[in-house]
Design a protein around this motif. Sequence first.
Motif, PDB file in Angstrom:
ATOM      1  N   LEU A   1       5.258   9.149   0.614  1.00 22.97           N
ATOM      2  CA  LEU A   1       5.266  10.504   0.944  1.00 22.97           C
ATOM      3  C   LEU A   1       6.030  11.597   0.397  1.00 22.97           C
ATOM      4  O   LEU A   1       5.473  12.585   0.084  1.00 22.97           O
ATOM      5  CB  LEU A   1       4.833  11.166   2.974  1.00 22.97           C
ATOM      6  N   MET A   2       6.943  10.888   0.544  1.00 22.56           N
ATOM      7  CA  MET A   2       8.123  11.743   0.561  1.00 22.56           C
ATOM      8  C   MET A   2       8.872  11.895  -1.642  1.00 22.56           C
ATOM      9  O   MET A   2       8.524  12.596  -2.532  1.00 22.56           O
ATOM     10  CB  MET A   2       9.904  11.497   0.749  1.00 22.56           C
ATOM     11  N   GLU A   3       7.858  10.475  -2.159  1.00 23.53           N
ATOM     12  CA  GLU A   3       7.703  10.621  -3.278  1.00 23.53           C
ATOM     13  C   GLU A   3       6.682  11.270  -4.194  1.00 23.53           C
ATOM     14  O   GLU A   3       6.738  11.599  -5.779  1.00 23.53           O
ATOM     15  CB  GLU A   3       7.723   9.017  -3.529  1.00 23.53           C
ATOM     16  N   LEU A   4       5.911  11.282  -2.688  1.00 21.87           N
ATOM     17  CA  LEU A   4       4.263  12.720  -4.000  1.00 21.87           C
ATOM     18  C   LEU A   4       5.526  14.183  -3.307  1.00 21.87           C
ATOM     19  O   LEU A   4       4.820  15.139  -3.925  1.00 21.87           O
ATOM     20  CB  LEU A   4       3.108  12.386  -2.831  1.00 21.87           C
ATOM     21  N   GLY A   5       6.466  14.261  -3.194  1.00 24.38           N
ATOM     22  CA  GLY A   5       5.946  15.827  -3.245  1.00 24.38           C
ATOM     23  C   GLY A   5       6.222  16.268  -1.629  1.00 24.38           C
ATOM     24  O   GLY A   5       6.896  17.270  -1.004  1.00 24.38           O
TER      25      GLY A   5
ATOM     26  N   GLU B   1      17.799  13.193   2.275  1.00 25.70           N
ATOM     27  CA  GLU B   1      16.636  13.362   0.530  1.00 25.70           C
ATOM     28  C   GLU B   1      15.729  14.145   1.710  1.00 25.70           C
ATOM     29  O   GLU B   1      14.530  13.943   1.215  1.00 25.70           O
ATOM     30  CB  GLU B   1      16.049  11.964   1.522  1.00 25.70           C
ATOM     31  N   GLY B   2      15.855  14.777   3.141  1.00 21.20           N
ATOM     32  CA  GLY B   2      15.174  15.994   3.330  1.00 21.20           C
ATOM     33  C   GLY B   2      13.767  15.597   4.391  1.00 21.20           C
ATOM     34  O   GLY B   2      13.166  16.191   4.864  1.00 21.20           O
TER      35      GLY B   2
ATOM     36  N   LYS C   1       5.186   3.671  -6.954  1.00 24.36           N
ATOM     37  CA  LYS C   1       5.526   2.964  -7.503  1.00 24.36           C
ATOM     38  C   LYS C   1       5.685   1.572  -8.595  1.00 24.36           C
ATOM     39  O   LYS C   1       5.786   0.287  -8.686  1.00 24.36           O
ATOM     40  CB  LYS C   1       6.302   2.696  -5.972  1.00 24.36           C
ATOM     41  N   VAL C   2       3.775   1.465  -7.936  1.00 23.76           N
ATOM     42  CA  VAL C   2       3.274   0.126  -8.123  1.00 23.76           C
ATOM     43  C   VAL C   2       1.664   0.574  -8.642  1.00 23.76           C
ATOM     44  O   VAL C   2       1.151   1.784  -8.268  1.00 23.76           O
ATOM     45  CB  VAL C   2       3.242  -1.245  -6.953  1.00 23.76           C
ATOM     46  N   THR C   3       0.923   0.097  -9.394  1.00 22.51           N
ATOM     47  CA  THR C   3      -0.250  -0.128 -10.098  1.00 22.51           C
ATOM     48  C   THR C   3      -1.287  -0.727  -9.496  1.00 22.51           C
ATOM     49  O   THR C   3      -0.644  -1.830  -8.512  1.00 22.51           O
ATOM     50  CB  THR C   3      -0.660   0.064 -12.312  1.00 22.51           C
TER      51      THR C   3
ATOM     52  N   ILE D   1       0.859  -1.108   0.041  1.00 26.26           N
ATOM     53  CA  ILE D   1      -0.188  -0.006   0.426  1.00 26.26           C
ATOM     54  C   ILE D   1       0.835   1.087  -0.143  1.00 26.26           C
ATOM     55  O   ILE D   1       0.519   2.428  -0.255  1.00 26.26           O
ATOM     56  CB  ILE D   1      -1.067   0.442   1.507  1.00 26.26           C
ATOM     57  N   THR D   2       2.333   1.555   0.850  1.00 24.52           N
ATOM     58  CA  THR D   2       3.143   2.447   0.351  1.00 24.52           C
ATOM     59  C   THR D   2       3.176   2.262  -0.794  1.00 24.52           C
ATOM     60  O   THR D   2       3.348   3.974  -1.883  1.00 24.52           O
ATOM     61  CB  THR D   2       4.261   2.172   1.721  1.00 24.52           C
ATOM     62  N   TYR D   3       3.470   2.149  -1.935  1.00 19.98           N
ATOM     63  CA  TYR D   3       4.142   1.640  -2.799  1.00 19.98           C
ATOM     64  C   TYR D   3       2.830   2.301  -3.928  1.00 19.98           C
ATOM     65  O   TYR D   3       2.748   2.815  -4.558  1.00 19.98           O
ATOM     66  CB  TYR D   3       4.459   0.178  -3.269  1.00 19.98           C
TER      67      TYR D   3
END
Length: 425
Positions: A163-167, A199-200, A51-53, A44-46
Amino acid sequence: MRYVIVGSGPAGLNAIEAIRELDKDGEIVLITAERYVGYSRPLITYLLGRKVTEEKMYYRTEEFLKELGVEVKPATKVERVVPEKKVLVTNTGEEITYDRLLLAIGGKPFVPKIEGLEGKEGIFTFTTWEDEERVENYIKKNNVKKAVVLGGGLIGLKTTEALMELGVKVTIVELADRILSVTFDRKASEIITNALKEEGCDVITNDTIVAVKGEDTISSVVLKSGREIQTKLLIVAIGVRPNVEFLKDSGIEINRGIVVNERMETNVKDVYAAGDCTEFYDLIDGQRKTIAIWPVAVAQGRVAGYNMAGGNVRYPGGIPMNSVELAGIPTISVGHTNVEGDEYEVLSHEEGNTYKKMVIKDNRLIGVVLVNDIDRAGIYTGLILQKLDVSSFKDKLLDENFGLVYLPKEFRKKMLEGEVKIWLE
């Protein structure tokens, strides 16, 4: 025979497949409180991080279950179990009868009492696909740029990465003195913490949230230290506990989780349990524990299913294990890794962001931490499960090229012939 399975996670679904191997014709009813059936919760985090469909989320579909002759009841919550009548009562008042029952009900998030937490939008747990949908929709609707994650365990850290992947700028708040404190020692935690910071991500330890501010929607959180952090989103990821409250009047024995024997039977006839909701023996120390990991749920589910269908198999017990990549760094922890006392011998090696730790007791390997070099995790896991005396090659355990060649000849032969099975794989 009418089999009723409550819970559509790995324990429940593997039990169904095991039942069908022995009983092709018995009636099987699968009840789950979730709308989605047969998906992989760890993904679910991916999914949130794109990162996954959605198609990749499923490892067993409803169509597959129907081909097995399973009646699926999604979005149905069991509120009572009445063993003397062999009946389940759902949230709609429906009574469902069974001949044999499997409780594979998993765990549910623990949410602490925090001032101002109730009744505000923007506060979520994150353990189901429906949680993912709610969080994703909220982020889009409110243009969220900052978030706070309460809890520095695996769920909290994987949610942080998504969340970081979403900015989204994330601050982790952890009560312990380090993240991943249950499975990692200080050095391993330090490597991941530094990588997250690069990574911030902000990481705050030795602190927790005592109050949430805002009218209808969260606007900030207040920490025990007095610090206030502005945020539109709070994810509570402190941990998960066995989902057993609704069983308190059922007569089923419960300690921390549902108490089961080697056949996955409870103390009540024809009632079985498997997965994160159960309590069984740790192979290393022999203590009853809840080990909430996927491989244990799979193994317990299969044992329960076989025995429900008339088989006679036993579950030997499990060991804690986590394998996860964080901030681009692969990690694995197996067995007992945070120990204290003169009876333990700890070997370790670190080089940059690569770290290995071995915990030995009575000449047996009982725990391993691997950061950035996980290639030989299977061999180490085999040594732990087989309780092999490692004294003759103990000084080689940390070698970069440690492998089968160092193991006793007879053990190597068994591994190569497939007689030593590492069920965790």
